[in-house]
Motif scaffolding. Sequence first.
Motif, PDB file in Angstrom:
ATOM      1  N   GLU A  15     -19.015  59.047  25.059  1.00 50.79           N
ATOM      2  CA  GLU A  15     -20.319  59.653  24.802  1.00 50.79           C
ATOM      3  C   GLU A  15     -21.388  58.752  25.410  1.00 50.79           C
ATOM      4  OE1 GLU A  15     -20.622  61.982  20.668  1.00 50.79           O
ATOM      5  OE2 GLU A  15     -20.257  59.832  20.452  1.00 50.79           O
ATOM      6  N   LEU A  16     -22.252  59.330  26.202  1.00 54.52           N
ATOM      7  CA  LEU A  16     -23.393  58.614  26.762  1.00 54.52           C
ATOM      8  C   LEU A  16     -24.637  59.328  26.274  1.00 54.52           C
ATOM      9  CD1 LEU A  16     -24.423  56.380  28.679  1.00 54.52           C
ATOM     10  CD2 LEU A  16     -24.477  58.127  30.459  1.00 54.52           C
ATOM     11  N   ILE A  17     -25.468  58.625  25.531  1.00 54.78           N
ATOM     12  CA  ILE A  17     -26.654  59.222  24.916  1.00 54.78           C
ATOM     13  C   ILE A  17     -27.890  58.556  25.491  1.00 54.78           C
ATOM     14  CG2 ILE A  17     -27.885  59.559  22.745  1.00 54.78           C
ATOM     15  CD1 ILE A  17     -25.029  59.326  21.428  1.00 54.78           C
ATOM     16  N   VAL A  18     -28.830  59.364  25.968  1.00 53.15           N
ATOM     17  CA  VAL A  18     -30.118  58.883  26.450  1.00 53.15           C
ATOM     18  C   VAL A  18     -31.161  59.376  25.458  1.00 53.15           C
ATOM     19  CG1 VAL A  18     -31.785  58.880  28.327  1.00 53.15           C
ATOM     20  CG2 VAL A  18     -29.326  58.957  28.839  1.00 53.15           C
ATOM     21  N   SER A  22     -38.711  59.333  29.812  1.00 51.38           N
ATOM     22  CA  SER A  22     -39.698  58.282  30.054  1.00 51.38           C
ATOM     23  C   SER A  22     -41.045  58.669  29.444  1.00 51.38           C
ATOM     24  CB  SER A  22     -39.849  58.071  31.561  1.00 51.38           C
ATOM     25  OG  SER A  22     -40.800  57.075  31.815  1.00 51.38           O
ATOM     26  N   GLY A  23     -41.606  57.775  28.659  1.00 48.92           N
ATOM     27  CA  GLY A  23     -42.902  58.021  28.044  1.00 48.92           C
ATOM     28  C   GLY A  23     -42.853  58.830  26.760  1.00 48.92           C
ATOM     29  N   GLU A  24     -41.665  59.279  26.352  1.00 52.90           N
ATOM     30  CA  GLU A  24     -41.517  60.049  25.118  1.00 52.90           C
ATOM     31  C   GLU A  24     -40.947  59.160  24.023  1.00 52.90           C
ATOM     32  OE1 GLU A  24     -40.465  64.542  26.673  1.00 52.90           O
ATOM     33  OE2 GLU A  24     -38.868  63.295  25.864  1.00 52.90           O
ATOM     34  N   PRO A  25     -41.260  59.463  22.763  1.00 53.49           N
ATOM     35  CA  PRO A  25     -40.593  58.733  21.674  1.00 53.49           C
ATOM     36  C   PRO A  25     -39.116  59.124  21.645  1.00 53.49           C
ATOM     37  CG  PRO A  25     -41.966  60.494  20.795  1.00 53.49           C
ATOM     38  CD  PRO A  25     -42.227  60.433  22.282  1.00 53.49           C
ATOM     39  N   LEU A  58     -31.961  48.159  18.318  1.00 54.05           N
ATOM     40  CA  LEU A  58     -31.519  48.224  19.712  1.00 54.05           C
ATOM     41  C   LEU A  58     -32.454  47.473  20.647  1.00 54.05           C
ATOM     42  CD1 LEU A  58     -30.369  51.954  20.005  1.00 54.05           C
ATOM     43  CD2 LEU A  58     -29.006  49.933  19.469  1.00 54.05           C
ATOM     44  N   GLY A  59     -33.467  46.830  20.100  1.00 55.38           N
ATOM     45  CA  GLY A  59     -34.390  46.069  20.939  1.00 55.38           C
ATOM     46  C   GLY A  59     -35.119  46.924  21.953  1.00 55.38           C
ATOM     47  N   GLY A  60     -35.319  48.210  21.630  1.00 56.72           N
ATOM     48  CA  GLY A  60     -36.008  49.117  22.531  1.00 56.72           C
ATOM     49  C   GLY A  60     -35.100  49.808  23.530  1.00 56.72           C
ATOM     50  N   ALA A  61     -33.821  49.446  23.579  1.00 60.84           N
ATOM     51  CA  ALA A  61     -32.880  50.102  24.501  1.00 60.84           C
ATOM     52  C   ALA A  61     -32.793  51.580  24.160  1.00 60.84           C
ATOM     53  CB  ALA A  61     -31.502  49.458  24.396  1.00 60.84           C
ATOM     54  N   ARG A  62     -32.731  52.433  25.176  1.00 65.29           N
ATOM     55  CA  ARG A  62     -32.749  53.879  24.954  1.00 65.29           C
ATOM     56  C   ARG A  62     -31.475  54.580  25.404  1.00 65.29           C
ATOM     57  NH1 ARG A  62     -38.152  55.582  24.135  1.00 65.29           N
ATOM     58  NH2 ARG A  62     -37.770  57.596  25.094  1.00 65.29           N
ATOM     59  N   VAL A  63     -30.500  53.808  25.855  1.00 69.18           N
ATOM     60  CA  VAL A  63     -29.237  54.392  26.299  1.00 69.18           C
ATOM     61  C   VAL A  63     -28.107  53.755  25.486  1.00 69.18           C
ATOM     62  CG1 VAL A  63     -27.669  54.745  28.249  1.00 69.18           C
ATOM     63  CG2 VAL A  63     -30.139  54.745  28.625  1.00 69.18           C
ATOM     64  N   VAL A  64     -27.254  54.610  24.909  1.00 66.78           N
ATOM     65  CA  VAL A  64     -26.142  54.148  24.079  1.00 66.78           C
ATOM     66  C   VAL A  64     -24.854  54.780  24.605  1.00 66.78           C
ATOM     67  CG1 VAL A  64     -25.173  54.082  21.758  1.00 66.78           C
ATOM     68  CG2 VAL A  64     -27.660  54.001  22.064  1.00 66.78           C
ATOM     69  N   LEU A  65     -23.850  53.944  24.848  1.00 64.03           N
ATOM     70  CA  LEU A  65     -22.544  54.411  25.298  1.00 64.03           C
ATOM     71  C   LEU A  65     -21.505  54.042  24.250  1.00 64.03           C
ATOM     72  CD1 LEU A  65     -20.589  55.431  27.624  1.00 64.03           C
ATOM     73  CD2 LEU A  65     -20.333  53.022  28.172  1.00 64.03           C
ATOM     74  N   ALA A 101     -21.975  50.057  24.162  1.00 64.21           N
ATOM     75  CA  ALA A 101     -22.944  49.374  25.007  1.00 64.21           C
ATOM     76  C   ALA A 101     -24.312  50.023  24.843  1.00 64.21           C
ATOM     77  CB  ALA A 101     -22.509  49.428  26.476  1.00 64.21           C
ATOM     78  N   VAL A 102     -25.356  49.212  24.945  1.00 65.55           N
ATOM     79  CA  VAL A 102     -26.729  49.711  24.896  1.00 65.55           C
ATOM     80  C   VAL A 102     -27.511  49.050  26.019  1.00 65.55           C
ATOM     81  CG1 VAL A 102     -26.692  50.136  22.414  1.00 65.55           C
ATOM     82  CG2 VAL A 102     -27.531  47.946  23.258  1.00 65.55           C
ATOM     83  N   GLY A 103     -28.512  49.771  26.519  1.00 65.75           N
ATOM     84  CA  GLY A 103     -29.342  49.225  27.585  1.00 65.75           C
ATOM     85  C   GLY A 103     -30.460  50.181  27.939  1.00 65.75           C
ATOM     86  N   ASP A 104     -31.070  49.923  29.091  1.00 63.81           N
ATOM     87  CA  ASP A 104     -32.248  50.679  29.510  1.00 63.81           C
ATOM     88  C   ASP A 104     -31.945  51.864  30.410  1.00 63.81           C
ATOM     89  OD1 ASP A 104     -33.944  48.961  28.085  1.00 63.81           O
ATOM     90  OD2 ASP A 104     -33.964  47.537  29.745  1.00 63.81           O
ATOM     91  N   SER A 105     -30.779  51.867  31.062  1.00 65.06           N
ATOM     92  CA  SER A 105     -30.461  52.979  31.960  1.00 65.06           C
ATOM     93  C   SER A 105     -28.969  53.302  31.864  1.00 65.06           C
ATOM     94  CB  SER A 105     -30.809  52.626  33.411  1.00 65.06           C
ATOM     95  OG  SER A 105     -29.846  51.737  33.949  1.00 65.06           O
TER      96      SER A 105
END
Length: 119
Positions: A15-18, A22-25, A58-65, A101-105
């Motif tokens: 599962e890859l969740i975004v 960009s610019g949205e909550p 998540l420290g602001g990270a918006r992508v979760v795998l 994994a979590v990150g920005d992209s």
Amino acid sequence: AHISMTAHAQLRWRELIVLGRSGEPPGKLCTSLRITRDDKPVVHNGLRLDASIVEAGLGGARVVLTEVLIGRPSIKPFVAHQGQARASVVVLEPDVVLIQAVGDSPDQVEALARRSAKL
């Protein structure tokens, strides 16, 4: 998702969740993954996110795998960091591995998860 397997079946669940554009909550999300093998629980993993958790946990990270590998050769436990991205490999049983994994992209998260699990 609820998955029932036989003892010798193999599985790769990914599962890859975004969270938001960009610019949205990031909004809210609740997931659940339960995998049984011969009617015995093997994986029961959940994820509950909202804006406060994304910032704090998540420290602001918006992508979760999240990836689960079952019936494959053992992969060693591992934790990796690359910039703000983080990944962990947890061995639940000799042939059951949970990768998160979590990150920005999506590209950053997928690359770090692959490298962590040496896939």
